[in-house]
Design an enzyme around this catalytic site. Structure first.
Site, PDB file in Angstrom:
ATOM      1  N   TYR A 184      -2.873   0.524  11.090  1.00 34.06           N
ATOM      2  CA  TYR A 184      -3.221  -0.077   9.691  1.00 34.06           C
ATOM      3  C   TYR A 184      -1.678   0.340   8.771  1.00 34.06           C
ATOM      4  CZ  TYR A 184      -4.193  -0.759   4.668  1.00 34.06           C
ATOM      5  OH  TYR A 184      -4.252  -1.332   3.459  1.00 34.06           O
TER       6      TYR A 184
ATOM      7  N   SER B 168       0.680  -1.225  -0.306  1.00 34.81           N
ATOM      8  CA  SER B 168       0.024   0.069   0.065  1.00 34.81           C
ATOM      9  C   SER B 168       0.894   1.264   0.024  1.00 34.81           C
ATOM     10  CB  SER B 168      -0.695   0.029   1.294  1.00 34.81           C
ATOM     11  OG  SER B 168      -1.557   1.239   1.323  1.00 34.81           O
TER      12      SER B 168
END
Length: 336
Positions: free
Chosen positions: A154, A130
């Site tokens: 996250y 990501s």
């Protein structure tokens, strides 16, 4: 007729998710033989409604379960791994951080450890990472040489997963390629807390679209259409430098969009009377601006994002109109 991927026996973790469904469908169309590890099957998901669970072998349990992973890889003679399974929502990661780390971190190292033990049968391992791994960097766009520094639950979990993958590649010569992606959108995303599907749902319900804003400024993101993302995975799959070449790639459009402009574009595409958005001020948990440089992927993989945002939004609105909106749903808050 032999499919282009008929020799591919792939484990696709997270196959029933938004991205996993699109990738699974494409791989099946190309003749691949697929297996997945699923925590559960949502009967309302496009994955289930399309019957994809009947076309692949499904092992049910936790992606953090080493023995389950090993059984799937050995029993099905897996030679390729697409690792997509993850807790992917920022707010959920704040609410249940341990589960985020269990899935995103333990799931990754257990999977790679199985691949290490059985490395003679594994020819390709493709890891979904990501743009969040770069953290809140003042330097834009992010390129692959920038340090990994995710801090919130996250972002940190994805940073750990990314670094663990690089470690297994460096230390054990596993054929790993890592793709770092920006904001992904397209039909079939059932998480209506995300900006694009949440805005479409609320507008069809004649409700105000919700736009999150920060006291520090306007959120800006790079939006990547799902079909371009699938092609990114295929570019990594066909890459010949798994062992010796570059192994980390950013995938994005190279363009930044203000969240307000994306919401306005959706309204315009839907040809509805204008509805004034509702603005929610956030507490600063999210990074203000995120922007990936796709130049390495262009140069080495010959990949580029071919779908303009306007066209991607049009196809996404069409998808929900055909498939999703005839069923009643409770409107929820749309977020980045």
């Amino acid at each position: 007729m032999k499919g282009a991927l008929s020799d591919c026996r792939a484990l696709v973790t997270g196959a029933s998710g938004f991205v996993g469904t699109w990738l699974t469908q494409h791989l099946l169309e190309q003749g691949a033989e697929l297996t997945s590890i699923l925590s559960e099957l949502n009967p309302r998901s496009p994955f289930a409604k399309m019957g994809l669970d009947k076309e692949i072998r499904c092992y049910y349990g936790s992606i953090a379960d080493y023995h389950l992973i090993e059984r799937a890889i050995t029993d099905e003679r897996i030679n390729t791994v697409f690792h997509l399974a993850a807790v992917s929502m920022q707010d959920l990661a704040y609410q249940i951080p341990w589960q985020t780390f269990e899935t995103n971190v333990k799931g990754t190292y257990n999977l790679l450890e199985v691949c290490r033990i059985h490395k003679d049968q594994i020819s390709k391992i493709i890891i979904a990472s990501s743009d969040k791994v770069y953290g809140d960097s003042p330097i834009l766009p992010y390129d692959e040489e920038m340090p990994i520094q995710g801090r919130n639950p996250y972002d940190a979990s994805k940073s750990c997963s990314d670094l663990i993958s690089q470690s297994y590649r460096h230390s054990f010569s596993l054929p790993i390629v890592i793709g770092r992606f920006g904001n992904i959108y397209g039909g079939g995303d059932l998480n209506f807390r995300r900006l694009v599907p949440g805005t479409i749902q609320r507008l069809y319900g004649k409700l105000q679209p919700v736009i999150r804003i920060s006291s520090d400024g306007t959120y800006m993101r790079d939006f990547l259409y799902i079909k371009d993302l699938v092609q990114a995975y295929m570019a990594m799959y066909h890459y010949e430098g798994h062992q010796a070449g570059e192994h980390v790639f950013n995938f994005g459009t190279g363009k930044l969009w203000e969240i307000q402009k994306v919401t306005s574009l959706i309204q315009h595409t839907m040809n509805l009377d204008y509805i004034e958005p509702h603005y929610e001020v956030q507490n600063g948990r999210e990074i203000l601006h995120q922007h990936l440089s796709p130049e390495r992927a262009k140069a080495i993989l010959h990949w580029s994002a071919d779908t303009p945002l306007e066209e991607g939004i049009r196809q996404t609105v069409d998808w929900y109109e055909r498939y999703w909106l005839p069923e009643p749903h409770t409107a929820t808050t749309g977020v980045v």
